[in-house]
Design an enzyme around this catalytic site. Structure first.
Site, PDB file in Angstrom:
ATOM      1  N   SER A  49     -32.362  37.410  -9.547  1.00 10.49           N
ATOM      2  CA  SER A  49     -33.366  37.036  -8.558  1.00 10.49           C
ATOM      3  C   SER A  49     -33.227  35.543  -8.260  1.00 10.49           C
ATOM      4  O   SER A  49     -33.256  34.722  -9.170  1.00 10.49           O
ATOM      5  CB  SER A  49     -34.750  37.327  -9.137  1.00 10.49           C
ATOM      6  OG  SER A  49     -35.726  36.782  -8.301  1.00 10.49           O
ATOM      7  N   CYS A  83     -37.275  24.179 -14.899  1.00 11.75           N
ATOM      8  CA  CYS A  83     -36.685  24.423 -13.581  1.00 11.75           C
ATOM      9  C   CYS A  83     -36.938  23.206 -12.696  1.00 11.75           C
ATOM     10  O   CYS A  83     -37.987  22.585 -12.781  1.00 11.75           O
ATOM     11  CB  CYS A  83     -37.317  25.663 -12.952  1.00 11.75           C
ATOM     12  SG  CYS A  83     -36.588  26.107 -11.364  1.00 11.75           S
ATOM     13  N   GLU A 111     -33.653  28.869 -12.169  1.00 13.22           N
ATOM     14  CA  GLU A 111     -32.992  29.475 -11.010  1.00 13.22           C
ATOM     15  C   GLU A 111     -31.571  29.871 -11.452  1.00 13.22           C
ATOM     16  O   GLU A 111     -30.735  28.989 -11.713  1.00 13.22           O
ATOM     17  CB  GLU A 111     -32.971  28.465  -9.848  1.00 13.22           C
ATOM     18  CG  GLU A 111     -31.970  28.753  -8.744  1.00 13.22           C
ATOM     19  CD  GLU A 111     -32.074  30.157  -8.131  1.00 13.22           C
ATOM     20  OE1 GLU A 111     -33.183  30.584  -7.775  1.00 13.22           O
ATOM     21  OE2 GLU A 111     -31.025  30.819  -8.025  1.00 13.22           O
ATOM     22  N   CYS A 138     -36.626  40.646 -19.040  1.00 13.50           N
ATOM     23  CA  CYS A 138     -36.637  39.566 -18.065  1.00 13.50           C
ATOM     24  C   CYS A 138     -36.150  38.306 -18.776  1.00 13.50           C
ATOM     25  O   CYS A 138     -36.812  37.816 -19.692  1.00 13.50           O
ATOM     26  CB  CYS A 138     -38.062  39.402 -17.545  1.00 13.50           C
ATOM     27  SG  CYS A 138     -38.226  38.050 -16.384  1.00 13.50           S
ATOM     28  N   CYS A 172     -43.490  33.830 -15.688  1.00 13.08           N
ATOM     29  CA  CYS A 172     -42.557  32.933 -16.351  1.00 13.08           C
ATOM     30  C   CYS A 172     -43.133  31.538 -16.540  1.00 13.08           C
ATOM     31  O   CYS A 172     -43.812  31.001 -15.704  1.00 13.08           O
ATOM     32  CB  CYS A 172     -41.229  32.884 -15.606  1.00 13.08           C
ATOM     33  SG  CYS A 172     -41.224  31.821 -14.186  1.00 13.08           S
ATOM     34  N   CYS A 216     -41.673  25.359  -7.524  1.00 15.11           N
ATOM     35  CA  CYS A 216     -42.457  26.262  -6.665  1.00 15.11           C
ATOM     36  C   CYS A 216     -43.934  26.115  -7.055  1.00 15.11           C
ATOM     37  O   CYS A 216     -44.253  26.029  -8.247  1.00 15.11           O
ATOM     38  CB  CYS A 216     -42.012  27.710  -6.854  1.00 15.11           C
ATOM     39  SG  CYS A 216     -40.272  27.968  -6.462  1.00 15.11           S
ATOM     40  N   CYS A 256     -45.773  28.418  -9.755  1.00 14.20           N
ATOM     41  CA  CYS A 256     -45.025  28.754 -10.970  1.00 14.20           C
ATOM     42  C   CYS A 256     -45.252  27.743 -12.089  1.00 14.20           C
ATOM     43  O   CYS A 256     -45.117  26.533 -11.891  1.00 14.20           O
ATOM     44  CB  CYS A 256     -43.548  28.820 -10.619  1.00 14.20           C
ATOM     45  SG  CYS A 256     -42.474  28.943 -12.044  1.00 14.20           S
ATOM     46  N   GLU A 307     -38.678  31.519 -22.682  1.00 10.93           N
ATOM     47  CA  GLU A 307     -39.413  32.785 -22.735  1.00 10.93           C
ATOM     48  C   GLU A 307     -38.541  33.946 -22.269  1.00 10.93           C
ATOM     49  O   GLU A 307     -37.756  33.812 -21.330  1.00 10.93           O
ATOM     50  CB  GLU A 307     -40.625  32.708 -21.800  1.00 10.93           C
ATOM     51  CG  GLU A 307     -41.601  31.650 -22.225  1.00 10.93           C
ATOM     52  CD  GLU A 307     -42.725  31.465 -21.220  1.00 10.93           C
ATOM     53  OE1 GLU A 307     -43.396  30.439 -21.305  1.00 10.93           O
ATOM     54  OE2 GLU A 307     -42.908  32.340 -20.354  1.00 10.93           O
TER      55      GLU A 307
HETATM   56  S1  SF4 Z   1     -40.416  30.386  -9.402  1.00 10.70           S
HETATM   57 FE1  SF4 Z   1     -38.363  30.318 -10.295  1.00 10.70          FE
HETATM   58  S2  SF4 Z   1     -37.278  28.855  -8.975  1.00 10.70           S
HETATM   59 FE2  SF4 Z   1     -39.455  28.513  -8.595  1.00 10.70          FE
HETATM   60  S3  SF4 Z   1     -40.045  26.875 -10.010  1.00 10.70           S
HETATM   61 FE3  SF4 Z   1     -40.445  28.846 -11.042  1.00 10.70          FE
HETATM   62  S4  SF4 Z   1     -38.610  29.225 -12.244  1.00 10.70           S
HETATM   63 FE4  SF4 Z   1     -38.083  27.681 -10.705  1.00 10.70          FE
END
Ligand code: SF4
Length: 338
Positions: A187, A105, A156, A98, A328, A109, A112, A84
């Protein structure tokens, strides 16, 4: 200079006069062609070869928010995986892209959608550049251009450090896309070695942002498991070294989540961490993705006041594209095929 994985592209010009490569770069990054056939300054045979060996069409579905200020693209990569990229159109004419740095990932988190997908692979340099080109072409049609690029999409960025920096160098290159270094932001969750420490050594004037989201380790580890490896103190020490070397401001992102990190006590603890020169906090309202809810605006206002009263510099980012799931990973997660 082109980055390592574009050597293959340069090789296509080995038998050509030197100026052909420059013409091709101008067509690609400045004229924003969508197919080599449009680069009429190049001989037909070369255009055909380029179309065969280095095609530049980008396969994507777009989703436009009701207010038309957020456009999200779901790009299909050559191995059929999806990523995306989001365009945010600001009132002051800035157009921020963005970009994603990984497919999925590994850091999981809790707030997310991308984290829930798990990690698939790192993006190549060109796959990062293509995300920007996609929206640069889109904006060109309405007489606008990309003004800012933020690495805040899927993944990340510091876990794909070389390719992220490689892409930035191409996009920053005067012979390439030519966007000034100060218009890029990375970021990170706070990867110290191979991340913040490396960036401090680069001679690139790009911006660094830390996804903090909690003012103490106990809460942060619950929200972001990577905090066990890189706890707050370790990150802040690395940031202080970064500031010493670069004299650049560092942004700390704090996404306000209802009844999780939005109390007065949280704000006061955050003040103690953030009261330093060249630190500033960016408060972000949360795009709900399931288990968490966004804080009411009165609570966010109070939180902001506490920080400001104690001398912390605060900015606030408003929610973009809630109706098209612009946080995201939300679209890929919903797409469900990858
Ligand atoms: S917030 Fe960023 S680092 Fe954390 S799981 Fe989502 S994509 Fe990965």
């Amino acid at each position: 200079m082109f980055s390592m994985d574009l050597i293959q592209f340069q090789r296509l010009f080995n038998k050509e006069p030197r100026y052909r490569l420059e013409q091709a770069k101008k067509a690609l990054f400045h004229d924003l062609i969508q197919n080599w056939q449009e680069a009429v300054v190049l001989p037909l045979s070369l255009r055909e070869e380029l179309n065969k060996k280095w095609p530049i069409e980008i396969s994507a579905k777009t989703f436009v928010s009701k207010d038309r200020n957020t456009i999200k693209a779901l790009l299909t990569l050559k191995d059929d995986l999806k990523i995306e990229t989001v365009l945010m159109r600001h009132k002051d004419k800035r157009n921020t892209i963005c970009v994603s740095s990984q497919v999925g990932c590994s850091l999981n988190c809790s707030f997310c959608a991308t984290g829930k997908m798990g990690f698939k692979r790192n993006l190549e340099v060109w796959e990062i550049v293509e995300q920007v080109l996609f929206f640069a072409r889109y904006l060109k049609k309405i007489g606008e251009r990309v003004t800012n690029i933020v690495f805040m999409g899927m993944g990340e960025p510091f876990l794909n450090y070389q390719n992220v920096i490689g892409a930035i160098k191409i996009l920053n290159d005067k012979e390439g896309f030519n966007l000034g270094a100060r218009h890029f932001s990375i970021s990170t969750v706070g990867i110290v070695d191979g991340g913040i420490e490396e960036l401090a050594k680069e001679e690139l004037q790009i911006n660094l942002a830390i996804s903090l989201h909690a003012p103490n380790d106990e809460l942060r580890s619950k929200l972001m498991p990577i905090n066990k490896k890189y706890p707050i103190k370790k990150i802040l020490n690395a940031v202080d070294d970064y500031i010493k070397k670069t004299r650049r401001r560092v942004m700390f992102e704090y996404m306000i989540i209802k009844n999780v990190n939005d109390s007065e006590e949280h704000a006061k603890t955050l003040v103690r961490l953030m009261k330093k020169p060249l630190y500033f906090v960016n408060l972000i309202s949360y795009n709900p993705t399931g288990i968490f809810k966004s804080s009411p605006s009165s609570r966010i206002k109070k939180f902001k006041e506490i920080l400001e009263k104690d001398g912390v510099t605060v900015t606030q980012r408003y929610r973009f594209g809630e109706d098209i799931e612009a946080a995201c990973g939300q679209l890929v997660a919903k797409d469900g095929r990858k």
